[in-house]
Design a protein around this motif. Structure first.
Motif, PDB file in Angstrom:
ATOM      1  N   ASP A  54       0.825  -1.212   0.000  1.00 59.16           N
ATOM      2  CA  ASP A  54       0.000   0.000   0.000  1.00 59.16           C
ATOM      3  C   ASP A  54       0.859   1.262   0.000  1.00 59.16           C
ATOM      4  O   ASP A  54       0.550   2.230  -0.705  1.00 59.16           O
ATOM      5  N   CYS A  96      -2.225  -5.554  -4.632  1.00 60.05           N
ATOM      6  CA  CYS A  96      -1.700  -4.741  -3.528  1.00 60.05           C
ATOM      7  C   CYS A  96      -1.942  -5.443  -2.202  1.00 60.05           C
ATOM      8  O   CYS A  96      -3.085  -5.736  -1.848  1.00 60.05           O
ATOM      9  N   ASN A 114      -2.373  -4.782   1.354  1.00 63.30           N
ATOM     10  CA  ASN A 114      -2.633  -3.641   2.232  1.00 63.30           C
ATOM     11  C   ASN A 114      -2.521  -4.095   3.677  1.00 63.30           C
ATOM     12  O   ASN A 114      -3.408  -4.767   4.192  1.00 63.30           O
ATOM     13  N   LEU A 128      -8.969   2.212  -1.337  1.00 63.71           N
ATOM     14  CA  LEU A 128      -8.228   1.841  -2.556  1.00 63.71           C
ATOM     15  C   LEU A 128      -9.145   1.393  -3.691  1.00 63.71           C
ATOM     16  O   LEU A 128      -8.879   1.681  -4.856  1.00 63.71           O
ATOM     17  N   ARG A 141     -11.587  -6.572  -3.833  1.00 62.28           N
ATOM     18  CA  ARG A 141     -10.909  -6.547  -2.532  1.00 62.28           C
ATOM     19  C   ARG A 141     -11.230  -7.844  -1.790  1.00 62.28           C
ATOM     20  O   ARG A 141     -12.389  -8.269  -1.748  1.00 62.28           O
ATOM     21  N   GLU A 163      -7.033  -5.478  -4.188  1.00 59.13           N
ATOM     22  CA  GLU A 163      -6.507  -5.119  -2.870  1.00 59.13           C
ATOM     23  C   GLU A 163      -6.670  -6.332  -1.964  1.00 59.13           C
ATOM     24  O   GLU A 163      -7.770  -6.878  -1.866  1.00 59.13           O
TER      25      GLU A 163
END
Lengths: 276, 383
Positions: free
Chosen positions: A99, A124, A126, A161, A175, A201
């Protein structure tokens, strides 16, 4: 490594790079595991596959995956990947980074790559803070969270995000948390099959560096938070998907098609070369 | 792709920026990433028009940091790649210039120098980045930098920069200035068969035996590219010959960084180029480069007409620094004059090489390079 007891996924990893650097309870191994499962299930051509990482704990993933790989400077994985993808569009180019790398120092590159809809895939991790440097505040650190540089509680609003990615033009946005291993694997498979700029994410536990300062001392406690707070809601409004202590909306948010940057660019080149 | 369109053989009237872009294309450059900045913008504009004609890629990135990152990516994917910028953009590129050095990514970076510091004088010339190009990124390293004095050399040296970058796997710089970039002059572009082109060495071993950072005797490792089946790793971290990070190993750090420096230092005699004019009996040697060298040549000729034994040592290669040539010219000389469009940069290297022969700096800031009379006056004063 060869022999009767070789791990079926050994081909995907550089054994000489292991042991990895990640702490116990870290979610990065789960992400790498889901990623390799996705590669395996899709039977990806590993000679045409590039993994690019920036700097941070998850940034070591590029070194661990046994494909062409590059570990860039902090924040620059996406523009490096952009050069690779444009030079050889037949390559599958995946950026796996954190992140802070992707959204603080590299934030400008992320939004412009998404805007162009260049066909690179971004995963990503996070973990709400800068883990590798010892736990400083980052662009996704929740309000009031304690980090080494917010010793009195964070007063910065975090990025959402999935909303940022959607608003910037990403054509696939999802996500998951590291609790949702099967959904994450399924989602990575989709990410790898999409043409345009795609983003996942993965909310990931960092008990050693982040959790212990925020009443989640172990990986299990962080996963317990994910279990309690997660709500699966596919194609809900990403603008309303802020991560809060009470609620983590997970699922797919966007899955659309539009011409990719390399399609449009190579289309133009083909016309101009022909005209000449 | 685009073979006959790639080399515009013939006699042209061009600006330096356009000649630079044409030199790149003639050298085989098929990837340009950049960000608009005066006085280098015309290179990007010309590349945007020309790249598609030869099947190449032009992309305008979101900033100069992204531009150099994309150039390194394209280089690793197998294309000859370039970016062009000026002072502020050059500063932004410095971190990833170090990445290109560390990962030995062949690439060409054009810095059209303007007056600085900071935003400075966007439309006016300078020679204020000639130390930044050597030392601008952190860590210890060597690069190659060339200084064109004419529009023709903007073409020729850009070709040469690609050849050097490919030979030594090192970022190579064309250190132009606003005048050579914006000036229009006659340019002769030779037929393709008369343009020397160098391509990077490829590995001759199988995937299992390939070590991406294992050098040959010339200290340069053969380079596989992404998608060729070698499945190799590269990192900006200190790495061993396999490309694996070895950040705690002082032996690996020593071996790597020393080789990155030595591959340029030990090949310096092959890389360095100068132009020597009337140096054999020179009492006063003018050391100059870039646009200033043209005024210096005029000044030296005037001095000779008046019986002063003056000579010109024009630095074509700024880095590696032609120290041997300076030392040789200094042996017989009483004085060395170093006119530069800065407050004294290359003069420091000249002083180091010249040892006991005094070197006099002639600074010039602002709008124009030194006039021949200004350099002539310095020759008279110190000669």
């Amino acid at each position: 490594m060869a022999g009767a007891f070789e791990h079926p996924f050994a081909v995907y990893l550089r054994a000489a790079m292991i042991p990895h650097i990640w702490c116990s309870g870290c979610g990065n191994g789960v992400i790498l595991n889901a990623f390799i499962h996705a590669l395996d299930e899709l039977r990806m051509d590993l000679d045409k596959f590039v993994v690019v990482s920036g700097i941070g704990c998850i940034g070591r993933t590029a070194g661990y995956t046994n494909v062409d790989s590059f570990h860039t400077t902090h924040g620059r994985a996406i523009p490096f990947a952009t050069g690779v993808k444009l030079a050889k569009p037949e390559l599958e180019v995946v950026v796996i980074s954190g992140d802070g790398d992707l959204f603080a120092i590299g934030g400008n590159h992320f939004i412009h790559a998404a805007r162009r809809n260049i066909g690179i895939k971004v995963i990503c991790a996070n973990n709400f803070n800068y883990g590798m440097t010892g736990g400083q505040v980052g662009p996704t650190t929740p309000l009031e969270a304690l980090t080494t540089t917010t010793p009195y509680g964070n007063v910065e609003h975090p990025f959402n995000l999935v909303h940022l990615a959607t608003a910037s033009g990403a054509t696939y946005v999802a996500r998951w948390t590291t609790l949702h291993v099967r959904m994450l694997t399924m989602s990575i498979k989709k990410l790898l099959q999409r043409k345009g700029f795609s983003f996942i994410e993965v909310v990931s536990p960092c008990p050693e560096i982040y959790g212990r300062r925020n009443n989640m001392r172990t990986g299990l406690e962080m996963m317990e938070w994910f279990r309690k707070a997660s709500v699966i809601a596919n194609f809900s409004d990403p603008a309303k998907a802020e991560i809060t202590p009470e609620k983590i909306v997970v699922g797919e948010f966007v899955d659309i098609e539009k011409p990719t940057y390399e399609q449009l660019l190579y289309g133009k080149i083909a016309k101009i070369v022909k005209k000449e | 792709m685009g073979g006959d369109k790639a080399v515009l053989t013939g006699v042209h009237f061009m600006s330096g920026d356009i000649a630079c872009a044409e030199g790149a294309i003639a050298a085989g450059c098929r990837f340009f990433a950049g960000y608009p900045i005066t006085p280098a913008t015309e290179i990007a504009e010309h590349m945007a028009a020309r790249m598609p004609e030869v099947g190449g890629i032009y992309i305008q990135m979101e900033d100069e940091i992204a531009s150099i990152a994309a150039v390194i990516g394209a280089s690793y994917a197998g294309l000859k790649a370039m970016t062009a910028t000026s002072g502020p953009g050059f500063s932004l590129m410095q971190e990833n210039i170090g990445l290109a050095v560390m990962t030995e990514a062949p690439c060409v970076i054009v810095d059209v120098m303007r007056g600085g510091p900071s935003t400075g004088q966007p439309t006016l010339p300078g020679q204020q980045d000639v130390m930044q190009v050597k030392w601008g990124s952190h860590g210890d390293y060597e690069i190659i930098a060339l200084a064109p004095s004419s529009v023709q050399e903007m073409f020729d040296f850009t070709v040469e920069a690609f050849n050097l970058a490919e030979t030594y796997r090192v970022p190579t710089f064309v250190m132009a200035d606003e005048i050579v970039a914006h000036m229009w002059e006659r340019v002769v572009i030779p037929p393709p068969e008369n343009i020397r082109i160098v391509n990077r060495k490829k590995p001759s071993v199988s995937r299992d035996d390939y070590m991406p950072f294992m050098p040959d005797d010339d200290l340069v490792p053969p380079m596989a590219c992404f998608g060729e089946g070698y499945r190799f790793h590269a990192t900006g971290l200190t790495h061993d010959e396999r490309g694996y990070p070895r950040t705690q190993d002082s032996e690996v750090q020593t071996r790597l960084v020393q080789r990155l420096c030595d591959k340029i230092r030990k090949n310096a005699d092959k890389i360095v180029r100068v132009e020597e004019v009337m140096l054999d009996d020179a009492d006063v040697v003018v050391v100059a480069y870039g646009i200033v060298a043209r005024s210096a040549l005029s000044a030296v000729r005037r001095a000779r007409e008046q019986g002063v034994k003056a000579g010109l040592l024009r630095l074509i290669t700024l880095w590696p620094f032609p120290g041997k040539h300076v030392a040789k010219a200094a042996e017989k000389a009483k004085a060395i004059i170093v006119p530069e469009m800065n407050c004294g940069q290359i003069v420091r290297e000249v002083e180091r090489a010249a040892k006991t022969t005094p070197a006099y700096h002639v600074p010039k800031l602002g709008e124009n390079p030194h006039t021949p009379m200004e350099i002539f006056a310095a020759i008279r004063r110190h000669g």
